[in-house]
Design an enzyme around this catalytic site. Structure first.
Site, PDB file in Angstrom:
ATOM      1  N   CYS A 146       0.852  -1.185   0.000  1.00  0.00           N
ATOM      2  CA  CYS A 146       0.000   0.000   0.000  1.00  0.00           C
ATOM      3  C   CYS A 146       0.887   1.233   0.000  1.00  0.00           C
ATOM      4  CB  CYS A 146      -0.920   0.000   1.217  1.00  0.00           C
ATOM      5  SG  CYS A 146      -1.943   1.486   1.337  1.00  0.00           S
ATOM      6  N   CYS A 155     -12.583  18.297  11.477  1.00  0.00           N
ATOM      7  CA  CYS A 155     -12.400  17.241  10.474  1.00  0.00           C
ATOM      8  C   CYS A 155     -13.593  17.151   9.536  1.00  0.00           C
ATOM      9  CB  CYS A 155     -12.153  15.894  11.160  1.00  0.00           C
ATOM     10  SG  CYS A 155     -13.489  15.363  12.248  1.00  0.00           S
TER      11      CYS A 155
END
Length: 450
Positions: A155, A404
């Site tokens: 990844c 966020c």
């Protein structure tokens, strides 16, 4: 045009993106959602879902690419992790600024919005990886909106060492015949592999999550398999017998090394356990907190409230430049970590209270405890109305809002601006490159005469 139905090939122009990063086109008056398509592109798609109010399609080919398009860097296209991976880094930063501007303007808010603070090298930035394990053993991440496993060998946003750890654990499961957990039958053993690495310290923690403990012989072989991994400082077996999606269980067994690893942020040290909340992009966390510090403009004589303080990261940043910091957090384990981190860093001008901010802040205010500067870093749902009302009564000189979620940020900022505050500026920060996530630091000041 032929009647719309699944399987039909159509050509459309993409005009925008959803909150999840899918392209949006218009087809016969209804929105058409296309994963992997970018704004300003003409694409050929195959319809796979047709509803009265919307359609979904699969991207077949890009006929006219957007200037922002680049080659996909990830071969695991079914993984739902990096929605913007075909968009250039520069375009991603511009998109995130525009997303913030749009939600602020929709609320009637007008203030300077800085360019998005991005990373010079936006890969391998995550310090925490959680891999699912299924029969095979296959190891990887879940596909978008499902529990279908996408097997992943490497990844690009995880630390490179995680690839080696996963390969070694997969080989160990095969050699020792340790079965993966079966979600359908609730049989088997290994459920997840979690890897936490200290970006600055170089320390590595590997947590093997199991429904039941493998044999002592198998665990001894696991230690032998992993102890030579560079940086390994902690190997833990976590037992999770619960049915459901929660990754970690309540029981940890130390197999090798130490129970905690340590990492640092801007010269401060933080102890990290398997269950600790710790920002997953430490380099951008430093960028975010330094911006919060700049906006707080502490002179050394202020009392600071840090609300939704977690394990005390922002609190400790602020305490080095303030008279006193009071941190408030709902989660008991996080408060325990915060107190331990204050002790670890020998910072004494700080105190932590466990409880809901919307309950404790009104109590403190009623007792005559006020703040010159308030920092809030709430979850995605934003601040509670009772907390906002108390802050409006208290009227601190400066309020630094770390968010966020741009939508709930804009909602709360609009309310605060109607109750004695002025929005001075906002800065988007790219905490999660290649995703639609936008972190923001905003500054409000007390209006004159209030």
């Amino acid at each position: 045009m032929p009647m719309l139905k699944p399987g039909l090939l159509v050509t459309v122009s993409v005009h925008s993106l959803t909150e999840k990063g899918d392209g949006i086109a218009t087809l016969e008056g209804r929105p058409l959602y296309i994963e992997g398509a970018l704004p300003d592109e003409q694409v050929e798609i195959q319809l796979n879902l047709v509803k009265p109010n919307f359609c979904q399609g699969t991207l077949v080919r890009v006929l006219q690419p957007a200037a922002a398009r680049r080659e996909d860097f990830c071969p695991y296209t079914a993984c739902g992790g990096c929605q913007l991976r075909v968009m250039s880094d520069e375009a991603q930063l511009d998109l995130k600024r525009r997303l913030l501007l749009d939600v602020l303007q929709a609320r009637g808010l007008d203030c300077p919005v800085a360019d998005t603070l991005g990373m010079s090298e936006p890969f391998h930035y995550r310090n925490k990886a959680q891999y699912a394990v299924q029969r095979g053993p296959n190891v990887g991440f879940y596909a978008k909106h499902s529990h279908q496993l996408v097997e992943v060998d490497e990844c690009r946003v995880q630390a490179p060492v995680t690839t080696e750890v996963v390969q070694r654990i997969r080989a160990w499961m095969r050699s020792c015949a340790v079965p993966a957990y079966n979600e359908a039958t609730h049989e088997g053993c290994i459920r997840h592999i979690m890897v936490r690495n200290g970006i600055h310290s170089g320390e590595l923690m590997v947590v093997l999550v199991a429904a039941e403990a493998p044999s002592d012989e198998a665990l001894a072989q696991l230690v032998a398999e992993l102890e030579s991994v560079t940086g390994l400082a902690s190997l833990i077996l976590n037992i999770n017998v619960a049915v459901g999606n929660r990754v970690l269980g309540p029981e940890n067994r130390l197999l090798w090394g130490k129970e905690l690893i340590v990492d640092s942020l801007d010269g401060l040290e933080f102890a990290i356990s398997p269950l600790s909340f710790y920002q997953v992009n430490p380099r951008q966390t430093e960028v975010l907190y330094r911006e919060a510090m700049r906006l707080a403009n502490l002179q050394g004589n202020e009392v600071v409230f840090d609300l939704y303080c977690g394990i005390g990261t922002i609190s400790l940043f602020m305490a080095r430049h303030a008279k006193q910091v009071i941190g408030i957090e709902l989660v008991p384990e996080a408060i325990a970590d915060a107190r331990a981190n204050a002790e670890l860093n020998a910072i004494a001008n700080i105190e932590f209270h466990q409880g809901a901010a919307e309950q404790l802040v009104p109590q403190l205010y009623a007792e005559g405890v006020t703040a010159d500067v308030v920092v809030v870093d709430p979850p995605r749902k934003g601040c509670d109305a009772a907390l906002l009302a108390t802050l409006a009564e208290m009227q601190p000189e400066r309020l630094v809002y770390v968010s966020c979620n741009p939508k709930t940020l804009a909602r709360d900022l609009a309310w605060l601006c109607e109750h004695g505050f002025k929005l001075e500026q906002a800065t988007p920060v790219d905490m999660f490159p290649h995703t639609m996530h936008v972190e923001t630091v905003a500054l409000l000041t007390r209006m004159q005469g209030k």
